[in-house]
Scaffold this active site. Sequence first.
Site, PDB file in Angstrom:
ATOM      1  N   LYS A 284       0.840  -1.203   0.000  1.00  0.00           N
ATOM      2  CA  LYS A 284       0.000   0.000   0.000  1.00  0.00           C
ATOM      3  C   LYS A 284       0.877   1.257   0.000  1.00  0.00           C
ATOM      4  O   LYS A 284       2.068   1.181   0.332  1.00  0.00           O
ATOM      5  CB  LYS A 284      -0.893  -0.027   1.230  1.00  0.00           C
ATOM      6  CG  LYS A 284      -0.102  -0.059   2.527  1.00  0.00           C
ATOM      7  CD  LYS A 284      -0.973  -0.422   3.714  1.00  0.00           C
ATOM      8  CE  LYS A 284      -0.147  -0.442   4.971  1.00  0.00           C
ATOM      9  NZ  LYS A 284      -0.851  -1.002   6.116  1.00  0.00           N
TER      10      LYS A 284
ATOM     11  N   MET B 149      10.411  25.179   0.393  1.00  0.00           N
ATOM     12  CA  MET B 149       9.583  24.213  -0.334  1.00  0.00           C
ATOM     13  C   MET B 149      10.426  23.239  -1.161  1.00  0.00           C
ATOM     14  O   MET B 149      10.204  22.038  -1.144  1.00  0.00           O
ATOM     15  CB  MET B 149       8.587  24.948  -1.233  1.00  0.00           C
ATOM     16  CG  MET B 149       7.591  24.010  -1.887  1.00  0.00           C
ATOM     17  SD  MET B 149       6.518  24.831  -3.063  1.00  0.00           S
ATOM     18  CE  MET B 149       5.526  25.849  -2.013  1.00  0.00           C
TER      19      MET B 149
ATOM     20  N   TYR C  34      14.170  32.027   5.052  1.00  0.00           N
ATOM     21  CA  TYR C  34      12.979  32.784   5.439  1.00  0.00           C
ATOM     22  C   TYR C  34      13.005  33.184   6.913  1.00  0.00           C
ATOM     23  O   TYR C  34      13.563  32.459   7.733  1.00  0.00           O
ATOM     24  CB  TYR C  34      11.712  31.955   5.203  1.00  0.00           C
ATOM     25  CG  TYR C  34      11.365  31.785   3.743  1.00  0.00           C
ATOM     26  CD1 TYR C  34      10.974  32.873   2.967  1.00  0.00           C
ATOM     27  CD2 TYR C  34      11.420  30.526   3.149  1.00  0.00           C
ATOM     28  CE1 TYR C  34      10.652  32.712   1.619  1.00  0.00           C
ATOM     29  CE2 TYR C  34      11.091  30.350   1.811  1.00  0.00           C
ATOM     30  CZ  TYR C  34      10.717  31.447   1.053  1.00  0.00           C
ATOM     31  OH  TYR C  34      10.394  31.289  -0.256  1.00  0.00           O
TER      32      TYR C  34
ATOM     33  N   ARG D 173     -10.872   0.365  14.327  1.00  0.00           N
ATOM     34  CA  ARG D 173     -10.724   1.142  13.102  1.00  0.00           C
ATOM     35  C   ARG D 173     -11.785   0.617  12.135  1.00  0.00           C
ATOM     36  O   ARG D 173     -12.827   1.204  11.983  1.00  0.00           O
ATOM     37  CB  ARG D 173      -9.298   0.927  12.563  1.00  0.00           C
ATOM     38  CG  ARG D 173      -8.864   1.910  11.556  1.00  0.00           C
ATOM     39  CD  ARG D 173      -7.349   1.852  11.331  1.00  0.00           C
ATOM     40  NE  ARG D 173      -6.906   0.598  10.729  1.00  0.00           N
ATOM     41  CZ  ARG D 173      -5.645   0.354  10.376  1.00  0.00           C
ATOM     42  NH1 ARG D 173      -4.697   1.275  10.576  1.00  0.00           N
ATOM     43  NH2 ARG D 173      -5.305  -0.772   9.830  1.00  0.00           N
TER      44      ARG D 173
END
Length: 819
Positions: free
Chosen positions: A489, A763, A714, A586
């Site tokens: 997964k 980023m 930043y 769950r």
Amino acid sequence: MSNPSYSISLIAGILSARSYIVNDQAIITKLVIDSRSVIDPEESLFFALDGKRDGHEYLNHAYTNGITNFVISNRNYADRFPDANILLVADVLTALQALARYNREHHKLKTIAITGSNGKTIVKEWLYQLLAADFNIVRSPKSFNSQIGVPLSVWEIEENHTLGIFEAGISRAGEMDSLAKIIQPNIGVLTNIGEAHAEGFSSTKEKLLEKLKLFKNTELFIYCPEYTEELSLDQLPGKLKFSWSFKQKADLQILFIEPIDGRNYIRAIFKGEEIECLIPFSDKASLENGVICWATLLALGYSPQQTDSLLEKLTLVSMRLELKNGINQCSVIDDSYSADISSLAIALDFLNLQNQHPKKTLILSDLYETGKSDEDLYAEISALLKQKNVNRLIGVGSHISAAANLFDMETSFFESTTAFIESFPSLHFSNETILVKGARRFEFARISKLITQKIHDTVLEIDLNALAGNLQFYRNKIQHGVKVMAMVKAFSYGSGSFEIANLLQYHKVDYLAVAYTDEGVALRKGGISMPIMVMSPEPSAFDAIVKHKLEPEIYNLDILKEFIGFLNENVEGYPVHLKIETGMHRLGFEESELSDLLEQLNGTKKIKVVSVFSHLVGSDDPMHDEFTAYQLARFTAVADKIRNGVGYSFIKHISNTSGISRHPEAQLDMVRLGIGLYGFDGGLAHNKGLQTVAVLKTTVTQVKPIKPNETVGYSRRGALPNGGMIATVKIGYADGYNRKFGNGVGKMLINGQLVSTVGVICMDMCMLNVTGLDVKTGDEVIVFNGELTIAELAKQIDTIPYEILTNVSQRVKRVYFYE
Ligand SMILES: *Cc1c(COP(=O)(O)O)cnc(C)c1O
């Protein structure tokens, strides 16, 4: 490569086999251990070795591939193939080793054996490069160094060889004796000794003593005293000894190392004089491997001047096949390192293992030093390509071009790499898997560059061999007959998709599981035909589920009713998996819903329960062992009720990775292996026994000085109070490098040195403090690997390895390696 040849009767004698020989004219030149890899069936002898499965199960397949000579140990198979030669022995592996030992004993060449924790393959390949001008050398192919790999390597010794270079690797005590008998080395090289626990030994001394058994009868032993500290000199092997060291007095004592332009200039003392050499690599591992080779040459009697001029010509050894995304939806397997038939066969196996595209193309150059006539060589290659289902061949070079008429498939030929490149636009590569394989002098890197997608400089490298090794690690822990469901997964925990699944399919796991339907569909499109369970089968995707033969997890009555309602009246026995609630809270059926569940199941023929399962909440932690036992008991009780209610049996499973390593009683009929495949297990101290699968790398884009009063990034969060140097690297939070790593929390490795982040993570970039270090634009930066581990990164920002791994964003290109 041409092999020795032995008559079948001679082999029967060597193995003291009980033989059933129908064709005593058979001549054996090749030993085969995998029924899928057959080059020359008439001259092949198949060994039914026990591996993941009983090798006898593959006899039929080998026979269909044309093999008619077999070594077996189970007499029930002795009369299975009346027209085949059968050699019945007590133990098939012992027989393989005995045959190799015989071949070694009948050749008088000198042999060098290499062992150690790391660097065996590189040292072997480099010694080959260094000594090839003076000897006719036979060596282990790739990293063949195991109980099986060593005999297969030694089998390749034949009359005209004057030197053999073999590596030997062991995983447990007691294995080295047999390897020593097969190689019978005259010269021993010990590369280095790493941590004992990583290789399954209880202490370094035990490990060392075991490894040194390889060298028991050697004339010459080459070693570094720091690695043998725990032993006294008379415990060391070798009539003669030659030592090297960076730290202490030794036959070759390194005085200093100076990095120059990506190379290492080294001065040392040898026989009381200062000598020098240049090793054309900058990393630490290459430095050590280079010094080991230097010591070996000197010990063999080469003069310091000779060693200097030889060593500076060392070239990069890449043992790995690289799988990358190509242009026009192609996949590219890059293997331009060695071009001989055995490595071609290995590469073609990998081409078949990765079957995401139906069309398979090979770009192949002339092969050299094969010891065969062109006619024989290319006829053999042609047969091999046919057997490996290659659809298209592009040959480069005058020899392969001259043999054009031997190949009956789609072909094109070019005299040179340049001619290929000029015609490139007319070759129309699209939606195919392309294997690029050429001798070094053809510079096929130019071709792979044309057909691979440009890689943004941050890559996640996935070592498929390590992943297969981790699978085997868990297989060794499960009881016979227990099935394995591999959890792939979330893009295989961030590591990929069909590339990983294809490997798992090849290694015959029983089931795959994905989270969402889309992931399952992508696997089907990538050539996966084995059963796939979908854990969150949203009703809007039922269509796709059925169309692609995916098997839904059913976790409540609503979804059960919806799925039954969705299926056509004529469908019968569609496979589903039931999830039972035992403590995770769950998803899953509660015990109180059982009667409704059974009523639904018994009211339709459309579906069939193939498995019933639950999930452990704390299998990795002794603190929760009592709860684990409670979950297991509750699960088995519910599963039994369902079994009685439906009147047929199904697979029961509850164990995840740590369940396998810590709770053998919970294996039931199947285990679900997840993060362990990728190299982590919260239930194992230090992931002992697991291999690192993923390495995240990026590069330095710029290096610049910073003054004491200036700030970095930043919000002016970063500063170097005394000034210094800042390196900007190409990874940011959009790549999955969490902002919490900012301001010194995160560390990366540049040229083997640990450096810290400065300022906030941006980023697409972040900044590192490289003050005082030799760092320049373009240098490789390790974000995590086997040394700077994902577990450490997880600790730094207070999360778990699962999150670090799955967070690496899809924008980061995955590159797969296979040895
Ligand atoms: C993810 C998952 C697993 C695998 O867990 P690991 O701890 O990674 O081995 C097993 N079962 C289910 C239901 C899962 O969702």
